[in-house]
Structures are given as structure tokens and as C-alpha cells.
Design an enzyme around this catalytic site. Structure first.
Site, PDB file in Angstrom:
ATOM      1  N   ASN A   1       1.038  -0.269   6.200  1.00 46.61           N
ATOM      2  CA  ASN A   1       1.865  -0.688   4.987  1.00 46.61           C
ATOM      3  C   ASN A   1       2.016  -2.085   5.804  1.00 46.61           C
ATOM      4  OD1 ASN A   1       2.313  -1.810   2.661  1.00 46.61           O
ATOM      5  ND2 ASN A   1       3.840  -0.618   2.488  1.00 46.61           N
ATOM      6  N   GLY A   2       1.370  -3.203   5.569  1.00 55.71           N
ATOM      7  CA  GLY A   2       2.273  -4.775   5.661  1.00 55.71           C
ATOM      8  C   GLY A   2       1.711  -5.522   5.542  1.00 55.71           C
TER       9      GLY A   2
ATOM     10  N   ARG B   1       1.257   1.651  -5.720  1.00 54.71           N
ATOM     11  CA  ARG B   1       1.146   1.082  -5.053  1.00 54.71           C
ATOM     12  C   ARG B   1       0.357   0.065  -4.513  1.00 54.71           C
ATOM     13  NH1 ARG B   1       6.731   0.809  -2.199  1.00 54.71           N
ATOM     14  NH2 ARG B   1       5.663  -0.154  -0.672  1.00 54.71           N
TER      15      ARG B   1
ATOM     16  N   LYS C   1       2.560  -2.227  -7.491  1.00 59.33           N
ATOM     17  CA  LYS C   1       3.867  -2.612  -8.392  1.00 59.33           C
ATOM     18  C   LYS C   1       5.104  -3.172  -7.286  1.00 59.33           C
ATOM     19  CE  LYS C   1       7.014  -0.943 -11.180  1.00 59.33           C
ATOM     20  NZ  LYS C   1       7.547  -1.063 -12.232  1.00 59.33           N
TER      21      LYS C   1
ATOM     22  N   CYS D   1       0.580  -0.999  -0.041  1.00 63.35           N
ATOM     23  CA  CYS D   1      -0.120  -0.193   0.246  1.00 63.35           C
ATOM     24  C   CYS D   1       0.717   1.329  -0.030  1.00 63.35           C
ATOM     25  CB  CYS D   1      -0.896  -0.583   0.840  1.00 63.35           C
ATOM     26  SG  CYS D   1      -1.628  -1.448   1.727  1.00 63.35           S
TER      27      CYS D   1
ATOM     28  N   LYS E   1       4.064  -9.196 -19.680  1.00 64.13           N
ATOM     29  CA  LYS E   1       3.817  -8.158 -19.898  1.00 64.13           C
ATOM     30  C   LYS E   1       2.054  -8.657 -20.749  1.00 64.13           C
ATOM     31  CE  LYS E   1       6.897  -6.660 -18.230  1.00 64.13           C
ATOM     32  NZ  LYS E   1       6.664  -7.871 -17.651  1.00 64.13           N
TER      33      LYS E   1
ATOM     34  N   GLU F   1      -1.244 -10.082 -17.617  1.00 62.29           N
ATOM     35  CA  GLU F   1      -1.228  -8.683 -16.545  1.00 62.29           C
ATOM     36  C   GLU F   1      -1.765  -7.689 -16.414  1.00 62.29           C
ATOM     37  OE1 GLU F   1       2.490  -7.407 -14.180  1.00 62.29           O
ATOM     38  OE2 GLU F   1       3.680  -7.637 -15.977  1.00 62.29           O
TER      39      GLU F   1
ATOM     40  N   HIS G   1       4.682 -32.944 -25.837  1.00 59.89           N
ATOM     41  CA  HIS G   1       4.515 -32.995 -24.628  1.00 59.89           C
ATOM     42  C   HIS G   1       3.337 -32.584 -23.683  1.00 59.89           C
ATOM     43  CE1 HIS G   1       8.573 -35.095 -24.509  1.00 59.89           C
ATOM     44  NE2 HIS G   1       8.672 -34.501 -24.516  1.00 59.89           N
TER      45      HIS G   1
ATOM     46  N   TRP H   1      -3.405  -1.597  -1.793  1.00 61.22           N
ATOM     47  CA  TRP H   1      -3.867  -3.253  -2.274  1.00 61.22           C
ATOM     48  C   TRP H   1      -4.516  -3.842  -1.201  1.00 61.22           C
ATOM     49  CZ3 TRP H   1      -1.905  -8.127  -2.055  1.00 61.22           C
ATOM     50  CH2 TRP H   1      -1.720  -8.851  -3.356  1.00 61.22           C
TER      51      TRP H   1
ATOM     52  N   GLU I   1       8.743 -13.399 -19.889  1.00 56.51           N
ATOM     53  CA  GLU I   1       8.244 -12.032 -19.437  1.00 56.51           C
ATOM     54  C   GLU I   1       7.270 -11.704 -20.978  1.00 56.51           C
ATOM     55  OE1 GLU I   1       8.384  -7.946 -18.430  1.00 56.51           O
ATOM     56  OE2 GLU I   1       8.827 -10.146 -17.502  1.00 56.51           O
TER      57      GLU I   1
END
Length: 610
Positions: A100-101, A27, A605, A2, A487, A490, A506, A74, A483
Site C-alpha cells: 500500500n502506497g 479501502r 475511504k 489499498c 455527497k 460521489e 457572476h 485501489w 458538503e
């Protein structure tokens, strides 16, 4: 994960808080709130949703005061809602807290508080903190804070204001980032530096186990447990304010894609002598004897940084012949890894605060390994605690989907690989200089690709309605495919997967049907024929294939439906070019779908909690 903002001074506090929170929305952005002390009482307003929702509420009923705290969330404990938004107040509205946490023992505390007669209005772990302040208050804020944090287990950055002390703002840190800003007649707290730059460039980086008392007169730092005052030099931030703004681009992500050539050049500066064609890491204090003793390297990271690590593995093994493992930090920290004093552990984190990576680094140090950090944030926990640090010079990255942080991490691995190879004498002088010459050319080649960025937009329009998109590659191309897939998923929310192309038979081929978009990376010369065979396999099942290859490769035309070319460069360096069109595909697909490119749903982020 957050964002915390706090202010004490003579400016319009409500505006300072909301503008700071706007710079911290990357954030977290599922709920937001502020609380101000007007000298007599605490006033607060909060709401589910983006900052704009809160600002609409405040238009008709602004909050007054010269001291306050704010929070953009968040969600971890409790769904996004008005009640779960921060700040959290006690029942008498004497204390307001932003957090935050994660408080790991909050259920135990909550049961105790309920038994003592306290009632709760939210589902969060954070609300227990405000009630603890009410329950433990002894007439003095510092000693009360000490009592409160003594009860807390887990990670927390706290901003606290109280009706009992209308002239001071308090901040506490334990395993969650918090920055203190010191200005002229004002002091601030924030989860990240960009929110402070409008007001001051003089900051303190609060350490674990420390607290700060902020007033108009200045900042006092102290050890939380003992109350001992601390003396620390101010850190002067030299970022240009414009680096943290959009500068005419529609989105931060697009701006940051276009900033990659500059970021790469800055990361080379001071480390790559272009005239002498040598790599020199003056910041690394390893002796030749230390380098010679390493018999293994382990790279630990999460998400995009993990993908950079996969490229690092290829590069370091190719150039030094040292075996390299790449580990997901959240898995590594809960195993008994086989590392010792002969192991170099490389931790990679854009923010330098990634919780799992930080824990993995500390575990490695306990086991005797030498730890190198590759990070973008000077003064971050990982940068401070690692034995050695390579700072990527990407500048502030605001978009949740990482672009320039990733490419500067990859470049750092190239430079590190050459640095180690020269020390171990595992690469010829000719190859060494040829690679340096080619690395120097990469920013200009990327600039040329970006001049034609609109050329890939048509492809994004063609896949925006797809159920699934698949990326294929071999070797380094597979690492880049991972990657590119991340991208796309997300920020577009399209299901996307990347596969090592040799694994198609396979099981993966069962997912290919008529019209399925497949992006095939074909830049590695030694496996290009194998890749073309894999493209045939998906084409035979009806896939629509975009081939990404180097200029001049005309052989792929008869295999793929469309082509995207990158400039020629040695195969080992193609990842820094191949990823550019994949970043643009993700961006333009998200744009075509009408998504919030910079703030994708459910993501934040910096992952500063487990």
C-alpha cells in the site's frame, strides 16, 4: 489506499484472509488477491474485480497453508486487471509481496532490473519490490528487507511471505498505515483495525521506519534500518464488533447516518458538563498564555474534513475574533505558508493517515506552529504526531462517503470555539450558556429528523435522472452546501456543484435552465432575504427549487417549489441539522440509481497516498 491483510496461525488461513479483506474493501475494491505458503511453495490467486470474483475462483481450487497475505486494491499505477492485482511474486515465486502506497522511484528501479534480466508482467510500481527481494536475497530475511527498503523512495506498507521462511510473516512501514495484531497462537497484519477484531483486540501500531516479524509464537518489532528490537505496550481495542457491522441496515452509509446522534453524544462526553454548562477539554494542555499569544489560526484538511473546517472558521472567528484561514492540504504543503510560533494550525482527518494532511502538519511543526489534530482514529499517525489531539468519538466509519465523522468534526469545532472564547473572554456568559444548552439538544433533534427520513426519499426519486444539481447558500449555509454537493456527486455520479448564492450573477446563472434541480439552504437569518432574492433569480430561469429552512419559516413557500424543514436552533448551529437531509438525499438518489452506495466507483475511504 489499498487494504492489506496477513495471517500466521492454525486457523484456515484462506478464510481469515478473505474475511479480513471483506472488512477492508472500503479501502479499495477494483482488484483483489491472496498468497499462501503451504510449507513448501507459495500459492497465489488474484483477479480484477470485487472479492466475490476471487472467492468464486477459490471455490474450485482452495489454497492451503498456515501463513499468507492478501490485498484489495485501489488503482494508482496501472489499470485494474488480473496482472496488476496484488500479491506480486518474483519470477521464481520465492517471494510474495503486498503493498500500500506509492514507490516514487520505481521507474528507475524497473530499468535497472530489466537490464539485470528481470521481466515484468504488470504496470504497477509495486512489482519492483518482489523482484528486488529476489535480486538482493542474501540468505536471511531481515537483512534482505533492509537492503530492499534502502532502495525504495516514497510511501509503503508491505506484507511479505517467502518460500525461504515458511513460518514467518514480515511487515514493514514507511508513511503508510499498518496495524499488527497479537493473538493466542496467531499473529496478523492489517491496514485497519476492523479486519483484526474477529481474532484479537491486542494490537501494535507500527511506526514509520519499523518492521515486524510475525509467527505463531508472537510478534517481534524492530527498527528497519538498524535491526534493533523494540519494546512497546500493546494497545487494547475497545470497539464493539457490532460497530463495524451493518446491524440490519441495508448499507453502512445509512447505518452511519443513523448513528450520528450517538456519535455526537459520545464526542460531548467528558468535554461538555451539561449540568454546569461548561466546555472542558482535559486532554488539551495549553496554558492561558499560549492561547493568548495566537494571532492566527489555520485549518488544514481535505474533502469532507475541509468542509468541516469551513464551518470551524465561521465558528471560531465569531466566538473568538481570531482570524482563521482554511487551506486544502494538497495545496498548503507545496506553498510557503505564513505561519510561525504565534499560529495555531488545526489539521482535520477522519483516518488520521491522510497523506497530504500529514505532510502539512509536519511542515507546520517545522515552521514552529502549535498543531492540534481533530481525528477519529486513536493511534493514527496524525494523532501520534500532533502536539494536541481532539479525538472524535464516531466509532468505525466504513462507507466511503463520510457522514458521522463529518458531524463529529463539526461538533468538535463548536466545542473548541467555546473553549477558546472562554479563555480569551470574547463571549458573554449568557451567550456561552445559551449555545451550550442548544448544543446539548442537537442529538435529540437529529433523532427526530431521522424518524422521518423516508420523507425525503421522494425528492431523490425526482432528481435521479437530472444532468446537474446545484446547491446554493450563504455564510454557513454555503459551507454545508459544499458538503451536500460532494455527497451527492460521489455516490450518485450526478454532476453537482455548490455556489455562494451571491455569486449567481457572476456566471453561474448561465447553467440554470428549465427543470434544473436547485437545493437552496435558507437558515441564516441575517442573509435570508438575500437568499430569497437569489431563489427568485433561479426560479425565473426555470429551476425547480427545494428550500431547506427552519420550522416556522412560511415566507419561503411563495419562492420555492418544495420545502424541507429542520428544527429551530441558533443560526450558528444549523449546519449540524441542515446536513442531515442532504446526506439522505445523496443516499436515496444513489439507491434509486442502483449504485453501490458504500463503495462508489474510483474512490477509496482513506487517501493515504498523494
Amino acid at each position: 489506499m489499498c487494504g492489506i491483510m496477513g495471517y500466521v496461525g492454525d486457523k484456515e488461513t484462506q478464510r481469515v484472509l478473505t474475511e479480513g479483506l471483506r472488512k477492508l474493501e472500503y479501502r479499495g475494491y477494483d482488484s483483489v488477491g491472496i498468497a499462501l505458503n503451504d510449507g513448501e511453495t507459495l500459492q497465489h490467486e488474484k483477479s480484477k474485480g470485487r472479492l466475490e470474483v476471487l472467492e468464486e475462483k477459490l471455490e474450485g481450487a482452495p489454497l492451503a497453508g498456515s501463513i499468507g497475505i492478501g490485498h484489495t486494491r485501489w488503482a494508482t499505477h496501472g489499470r485494474p486487471s488480473d496482472e496488476n492485482s496484488h500479491p506480486h511474486l518474483d519470477e521464481q515465486s520465492k517471494f510474495a509481496v503486498v503493498h500500500n502506497g506509492i514507490i516514487e522511484n520505481y521507474m528507475e528501479i524497473k530499468r535497472e532490473m530489466k537490464e539485470a534480466g528481470y521481466s515484468f508482467t504488470s504496470e504497477t510500481d509495486s512489482e519492483v519490490i518482489s523482484h528486488l527481494f529476489s535480486h538482493l536475497y542474501d540468505g536471511e530475511m531481515v537483512s534482505t528487507i533492509q537492503k530492499v527498503v534502502d532502495r525504495l523512495e516514497g510511501a509503503y506498507a508491505l506484507g511479505i511471505v517467502s518460500e525461504h521462511d515458511p513460518e514467518r510473516l514480515y511487515a514493514v512501514r514507511e508513511a503508510s498505515p499498518l496495524i499488527i495484531g497479537s493473538g493466542d497462537g496467531e499473529s496478523l497484519i492489517s491496514s485497519d483495525i476492523p479486519a483484526l477484531l474477529e481474532h484479537t483486540r491486542d494490537v501494535y501500531i507500527l511506526e514509520d521506519g519499523e518492521m515486524a516479524i510475525l509467527s505463531k509464537e508472537g510478534v517481534t518489532l524492530m527498527e528497519t534500518e538498524t535491526g534493533k528490537e523494540l519494546t512497546r505496550d500493546i494497545f487494547r481495542v475497545d470497539w464493539d464488533m457490532e460497530q463495524a457491522e451493518k446491524n440490519g441496515y441495508d448499507h453502512f452509509m445509512l447505518k452511519e447516518i443513523f448513528e450520528q446522534p450517538t456519535a455526537l453524544r459520545k464526542t460531548m462526553t467528558g468535554r461538555l458538563d451539561q449540568e454546569a454548562k461548561r466546555v472542558d477539554f482535559e486532554e488539551l494542555q495549553w496554558s492561558p498564555e499560549t492561547i493568548q499569544q495566537w494571532n492566527k489560526i489555520t485549518i488544514v484538511a481535505c474533502g469532507t474534513a475541509y468542509h468541516a473546517g469551513l464551518i470551524g472558521k465561521h465558528v471560531i472567528e465569531e466566538l473568538t475574533r481570531i482570524p482563521v484561514d482554511v487551506e486544502v492540504a494538497s495545496e498548503f504543503r507545496y506553498r510557503r505558508p505564513i505561519i510561525d510560533e504565534k499560529t495555531l494550525v488545526i489539521v482535520v482527518s477522519q483516518s488520521g493517515e491522510t497523506a497530504d494532511t500529514l505532510a502539512a502538519m509536519r511542515q507546520s511543526q517545522r515552521l514552529g506552529a502549535n498543531v492540534l489534530a481533530i481525528t477519529n482514529v486513536v493511534g493514527s499517525s496524525i494523532a501520534r504526531e500532533a502536539d494536541e489531539v481532539i479525538l472524535t468519538m464516531a466509532g468505525p466509519e466504513i462507507a466511503v462517503a463520510s457522514t458521522k465523522a463529518y458531524t463529529t468534526q463539526v461538533l468538535s469545532f463548536y466545542l473548541l470555539g467555546l473553549y477558546l472564547a472562554e479563555s480569551k473572554q470574547t463571549v458573554t456568559e449568557q451567550k456561552y450558556k445559551q449555545l451550550i444548552e442548544s448544543i446539548i439538544e442537537l442529538p435529540e433533534k437529529i433523532e427526530g429528523m431521522l424518524e422521518h427520513s423516508q420523507g425525503i426519499r421522494w425528492y431523490s426519486d425526482s432528481i435521479k435522472d437530472a444532468k446537474s444539481v446545484f446547491f446554493l447558500g450563504r455564510g454557513l449555509d454555503h459551507a454545508v452546501a459544499l458538503e451536500g454537493s460532494l455527497k451527492l456527486k460521489e455516490i450518485s455520479y450526478i454532476h453537482s456543484e455548490a455556489y455562494a448564492a451571491g455569486e449567481l450573477k457572476h456566471g453561474t446563472l448561465a447553467l440554470i435552465e428549465e427543470g434544473t434541480p436547485v437545493i437552496a439552504l435558507i437558515t441564516q437569518d441575517e442573509v435570508s432575504e438575500k437568499m430569497l432574492g437569489n431563489v427568485k433569480e433561479v426560479k425565473a430561469r426555470g429551476a425547480q427549487v427545494l428550500g431547506v429552512a427552519e420550522e416556522g419559516n412560511l415566507d419561503i413557500w411563495e419562492y420555492v417549489d418544495e420545502t424541507c424543514y429542520i428544527p429551530n436552533t441558533p443560526s450558528i448551529l444549523t449546519p449540524l441539522l441542515t446536513v442531515i437531509p442532504l446526506q439522505l438525499i445523496a443516499y436515496y438518489t444513489s439507491l434509486a440509481l442502483g449504485n453501490d452506495v458504500d463503495k462508489p466507483r474510483n474512490l477509496a475511504k482513506s487517501v493515504t497516498v498523494e
